[in-house]
Design an enzyme around this catalytic site. Structure first.
Site, PDB file in Angstrom:
ATOM      1  CD  GLU A  71      -7.083   0.606  -1.710  1.00  0.00           C
ATOM      2  OE1 GLU A  71      -6.411  -0.347  -1.282  1.00  0.00           O
ATOM      3  OE2 GLU A  71      -6.987   1.758  -1.269  1.00  0.00           O
ATOM      4  N   GLY A 113      -2.019   2.259  -6.744  1.00  0.00           N
ATOM      5  CA  GLY A 113      -2.939   2.459  -7.860  1.00  0.00           C
ATOM      6  C   GLY A 113      -2.564   3.661  -8.705  1.00  0.00           C
ATOM      7  CB  CYS A 155      -5.073   3.387  -4.337  1.00  0.00           C
ATOM      8  SG  CYS A 155      -4.133   1.838  -4.446  1.00  0.00           S
ATOM      9  CB  CYS A 179      -0.922  -0.005   1.215  1.00  0.00           C
ATOM     10  SG  CYS A 179      -1.937   1.486   1.355  1.00  0.00           S
ATOM     11  CG  HIS A 181      -2.911  -1.805  -9.252  1.00  0.00           C
ATOM     12  ND1 HIS A 181      -3.700  -1.069  -8.408  1.00  0.00           N
ATOM     13  CD2 HIS A 181      -1.781  -2.113  -8.555  1.00  0.00           C
ATOM     14  CE1 HIS A 181      -3.080  -0.936  -7.242  1.00  0.00           C
ATOM     15  NE2 HIS A 181      -1.916  -1.564  -7.311  1.00  0.00           N
TER      16      HIS A 181
END
Length: 268
Positions: free
Chosen positions: A202, A214, A211, A73, A153
């Site tokens: 998510e 992301g 994110c 993360c 992703h």
């Protein structure tokens, strides 16, 4: 159990000092799910335990809001850096943090003896076989590019973010047969060569305000599809992240804030 609530661009997690709080490993998934509940718990996108490590300065052990384990993360790792520095667990301005076997290097920007920004070397984006591939959802075709930033992703380019049925589309892609282990989903609108707007779905949590991985995945997808330059401001609901893909080093760098919200104690 003592905890701290923090966020990076609105992507909020509950942080626990794993060295001070001894929680049985088997109990952590259920605990993360209970604490993350925004009505009956503390409320957050998940729970992160900050542990000692032999491989790095610290370990980030991360759980999604549904109790599932997550690999990485970007917003969370910045908050870990602020936590360990601001709380005196380290005096170093360059630290390493390991999460699910991945070691990341972080540089801390200090002001008044507190961390204000963190720059993270997120490593090399891994482009999956799917680049600008069609995917049909509810009778409409979208173009999807898949990227791994240590976690999966799926990036889709759209013209309208405000009117996007993100719960319907995000859930459908997260649980699509193409992704047996599920995936994170980014919906991206390209503003210009140095700016994108995006919304995030998510895996294991739902829509979040930001994110970090992301945003990195979105910029990588933009670049391989020749939509942006290498330095991009990613505008998310919770704030902006600065993303730079150094093509010579093949490293993605993410810079953003990390913020304390409150701390407390809860029975476990």
């Amino acid at each position: 159990m003592k905890f701290v609530k923090m966020h990076g661009c609105g992507n909020d997690y509950i942080y626990v000092d794993g060295n001070a709080e001894k929680i049985a490993q088997a109990d952590k998934p259920a605990l993360a799910k209970r604490l993350s509940d925004r009505h009956f718990g503390v409320g957050g996108d998940g729970v992160i335990f900050i542990n000692p490590s032999k491989e790095a300065d610290f370990e980030m052990e991360m759980y999604n809001a549904d109790g599932s384990r997550a690999e990485m993360c970007g917003n969370g790792i910045r908050c870990v850096a602020k936590y360990v520095y601001d709380r005196g667990l380290t005096s170093k301005k360059k630290i390493s943090i390991i999460s699910a076997g991945q070691v990341k290097e972080l540089k801390l920007a200090i002001q008044d003896k507190k961390v204000v920004f963190v720059k993270v070397n997120m490593g090399a984006p891994e482009l999956k076989p799917m680049i600008n591939e069609p995917i049909v959802l509810f009778g409409k075709e979208y173009r999807m590019t898949c990227v791994s930033m240590g976690n999966p992703h799926a990036v889709l380019f759209v013209e309208d973010l405000k009117g996007l049925a993100i719960e319907k589309l995000g859930s459908a892609i997260e649980n699509h047969a193409l992704f047996p282990k599920r995936t994170n989903v980014e919906f991206v609108k390209v503003v210009d060569k140095s700016t994108i707007e995006m919304r995030v779905w998510e895996r294991g949590t739902g829509e979040t305000l930001a994110c970090g991985t992301g945003a990195c995945a979105a910029v990588a997808a933009c670049m391989v599809n020749h939509l942006t330059d290498e330095q991009v401001t990613a505008k998310l609901a919770g704030g902006d992240l600065e993303i730079f893909w150094d093509k010579e080093q093949n490293r993605m760098f993410m810079t953003g804030s990390a913020t304390f919200v409150f701390e407390g104690e809860i029975a476990v």
